[in-house]
Scaffold this active site. Structure first.
Site, PDB file in Angstrom:
ATOM      1  N   ASP A   1      -8.700 -10.986  -2.559  1.00  0.00           N
ATOM      2  CA  ASP A   1      -7.325 -11.216  -2.112  1.00  0.00           C
ATOM      3  C   ASP A   1      -6.607 -12.238  -2.979  1.00  0.00           C
ATOM      4  O   ASP A   1      -5.393 -12.143  -3.177  1.00  0.00           O
ATOM      5  CB  ASP A   1      -7.323 -11.737  -0.668  1.00  0.00           C
ATOM      6  CG  ASP A   1      -7.483 -10.633   0.365  1.00  0.00           C
ATOM      7  OD1 ASP A   1      -7.142  -9.479   0.062  1.00  0.00           O
ATOM      8  OD2 ASP A   1      -7.945 -10.931   1.479  1.00  0.00           O
TER       9      ASP A   1
ATOM     10  N   GLU B   1      -9.134   1.330   0.906  1.00  0.00           N
ATOM     11  CA  GLU B   1      -8.547   0.370  -0.028  1.00  0.00           C
ATOM     12  C   GLU B   1      -9.630  -0.577  -0.552  1.00  0.00           C
ATOM     13  O   GLU B   1      -9.741  -0.804  -1.757  1.00  0.00           O
ATOM     14  CB  GLU B   1      -7.460  -0.424   0.693  1.00  0.00           C
ATOM     15  CG  GLU B   1      -6.801  -1.499  -0.147  1.00  0.00           C
ATOM     16  CD  GLU B   1      -5.851  -2.358   0.674  1.00  0.00           C
ATOM     17  OE1 GLU B   1      -5.071  -3.099   0.064  1.00  0.00           O
ATOM     18  OE2 GLU B   1      -5.898  -2.310   1.920  1.00  0.00           O
ATOM     19  N   HIS B   2     -10.425  -1.141   0.354  1.00  0.00           N
ATOM     20  CA  HIS B   2     -11.510  -2.052  -0.009  1.00  0.00           C
ATOM     21  C   HIS B   2     -12.826  -1.484   0.504  1.00  0.00           C
ATOM     22  O   HIS B   2     -12.930  -1.128   1.674  1.00  0.00           O
ATOM     23  CB  HIS B   2     -11.313  -3.434   0.626  1.00  0.00           C
ATOM     24  CG  HIS B   2      -9.947  -3.996   0.497  1.00  0.00           C
ATOM     25  ND1 HIS B   2      -9.153  -4.303   1.598  1.00  0.00           N
ATOM     26  CD2 HIS B   2      -9.213  -4.284  -0.602  1.00  0.00           C
ATOM     27  CE1 HIS B   2      -8.004  -4.774   1.172  1.00  0.00           C
ATOM     28  NE2 HIS B   2      -8.010  -4.774  -0.149  1.00  0.00           N
TER      29      HIS B   2
ATOM     30  N   GLN C   1     -10.249  -9.215   7.684  1.00  0.00           N
ATOM     31  CA  GLN C   1      -9.449  -8.015   7.461  1.00  0.00           C
ATOM     32  C   GLN C   1      -8.540  -7.733   8.651  1.00  0.00           C
ATOM     33  O   GLN C   1      -7.354  -7.446   8.501  1.00  0.00           O
ATOM     34  CB  GLN C   1     -10.374  -6.820   7.223  1.00  0.00           C
ATOM     35  CG  GLN C   1      -9.656  -5.524   6.945  1.00  0.00           C
ATOM     36  CD  GLN C   1      -8.821  -5.570   5.676  1.00  0.00           C
ATOM     37  OE1 GLN C   1      -9.120  -6.326   4.761  1.00  0.00           O
ATOM     38  NE2 GLN C   1      -7.780  -4.782   5.614  1.00  0.00           N
TER      39      GLN C   1
ATOM     40  N   HIS D   1      -4.910  -9.387   9.321  1.00  0.00           N
ATOM     41  CA  HIS D   1      -3.654  -9.041   8.645  1.00  0.00           C
ATOM     42  C   HIS D   1      -2.574  -8.608   9.637  1.00  0.00           C
ATOM     43  O   HIS D   1      -1.481  -9.160   9.657  1.00  0.00           O
ATOM     44  CB  HIS D   1      -3.892  -7.927   7.629  1.00  0.00           C
ATOM     45  CG  HIS D   1      -4.479  -8.411   6.349  1.00  0.00           C
ATOM     46  ND1 HIS D   1      -3.761  -9.058   5.387  1.00  0.00           N
ATOM     47  CD2 HIS D   1      -5.751  -8.324   5.850  1.00  0.00           C
ATOM     48  CE1 HIS D   1      -4.528  -9.368   4.355  1.00  0.00           C
ATOM     49  NE2 HIS D   1      -5.744  -8.929   4.615  1.00  0.00           N
TER      50      HIS D   1
ATOM     51  N   HIS E   1      16.716  30.985 -26.070  1.00  0.00           N
ATOM     52  CA  HIS E   1      15.555  30.286 -26.611  1.00  0.00           C
ATOM     53  C   HIS E   1      14.948  31.096 -27.777  1.00  0.00           C
ATOM     54  O   HIS E   1      14.632  30.551 -28.849  1.00  0.00           O
ATOM     55  CB  HIS E   1      14.471  30.106 -25.529  1.00  0.00           C
ATOM     56  CG  HIS E   1      14.723  28.975 -24.587  1.00  0.00           C
ATOM     57  ND1 HIS E   1      15.784  28.960 -23.718  1.00  0.00           N
ATOM     58  CD2 HIS E   1      14.028  27.828 -24.371  1.00  0.00           C
ATOM     59  CE1 HIS E   1      15.742  27.851 -22.994  1.00  0.00           C
ATOM     60  NE2 HIS E   1      14.677  27.139 -23.380  1.00  0.00           N
TER      61      HIS E   1
END
Length: 293
Positions: free
Chosen positions: A222, A188-189, A120, A123, A281
């Protein structure tokens, strides 16, 4: 590219356009990207990346057609560009730096946990790789494994910066507290490296994706396992979801009344319109209430 284009095709999008940054030396898109685009059914692929790709797709250019929706993650400038063009085109979200939380108990394999955290952090320097565990012994073993493995990796400098700024291990009183912390973070994960991972799944309220058990590790997600890996980041999993076919489908409301139904409903509409001070209206509604008089 695959995670977005394949889903668009499944959803029935008639024209799929993709952009990929060209190689700085050759100016060409990498062969592996070209192959992926062909397999995914991409209609047009442009050698273009960064914020300029987002601008071209949103507004169109002499060579790039304007699109209706832009999806897919990118770096900081891509995210900021998507924010700027939202409203001119639709977007899937504003994904920021990637992040992984691992909940692990004393029985987890420290080598596997360390490998997942390193993957991780690889990245970029803004990636977050965090371990939540009630076991200090596991945390220390994972730390030792990371130290042994780090210098063997080609992106060791990036990993070290990422772990120093956004990584770490949190010792929790128990797994319940770890789950509470994970829900607050809304990662996210979220990886569940515990003896009975399925028992924790119903307790997870906020996560882009849940990786259930040590064999369901995030790197597989991934590339080859599960649905799309384009997931919400930066806490947006509290209200957002991973990319699905529904992101490429829009709905149109259809209202069709016969004369009798219109006449029956019109006095109600006129009364509400009058309460809002919208005389035109109310008048339009009263006109329809005369049907059948």
């Amino acid at each position: 590219l695959l995670m977005a284009a394949v889903i668009a095709r499944v959803a029935g999008v008639p024209r799929v356009i993709a952009c990929a940054p060209p190689d700085r030396g050759s100016g060409q898109v990498a062969d592996v990207i070209l192959a992926a685009a062909e397999i995914a059914g991409v209609d047009e692929l442009y050698a273009l990346g960064g914020a300029q790709a987002i601008g071209a797709l949103a507004f169109g250019s002499e060579t790039v057609p304007a699109v209706d929706k832009i999806v897919g993650p990118g770096g900081l400038f891509v995210t900021l560009a998507k924010r700027q063009v939202f409203g001119i085109v639709g977007i899937d979200g504003q994904p920021g730096p990637t992040e992984t939380l691992i909940i692990a108990d004393a029985g987890a394999d420290p080598a596997w946990v360390a490998a997942d955290l390193l993957a991780q952090a690889e990245h970029d320097i803004l990636a977050a790789a965090i371990l939540l565990t009630p076991s200090r012994e596991l945390a220390e073993a994972v730390q030792a494994e990371i130290g042994q493995r780090l210098e063997q990796l080609s992106r060791a400098e990036i990993i070290a910066q990422s772990l120093a700024a956004y990584g770490g291990a949190v010792i929790t009183p128990d797994l319940t507290a770890a789950v509470q912390a994970a829900n607050a973070f809304a990662a996210e994960h979220l990886c569940l490296c515990v003896r009975d991972p399925w028992a924790l799944v119903p307790q997870i309220r906020h996560a882009g994706g849940i990786f259930v058990g040590e064999h369901s590790f995030e790197v597989l997600g991934d590339y080859v396992a599960g649905p799309s890996h384009i997931m919400p980041t930066a806490g947006t999993a509290r209200f957002a979801s991973p990319l699905t076919v529904e992101d490429f489908i829009k709905r149109t409301s259809l209202i069709g009344l016969n004369a009798a139904t219109a006449a029956a409903l019109s006095p109600v509409a006129a009364r509400i319109a009058a309460a809002e001070g919208l005389d035109a209206h109310a008048a339009a509604a009263r006109e329809r209430s005369k049907i059948g008089d």
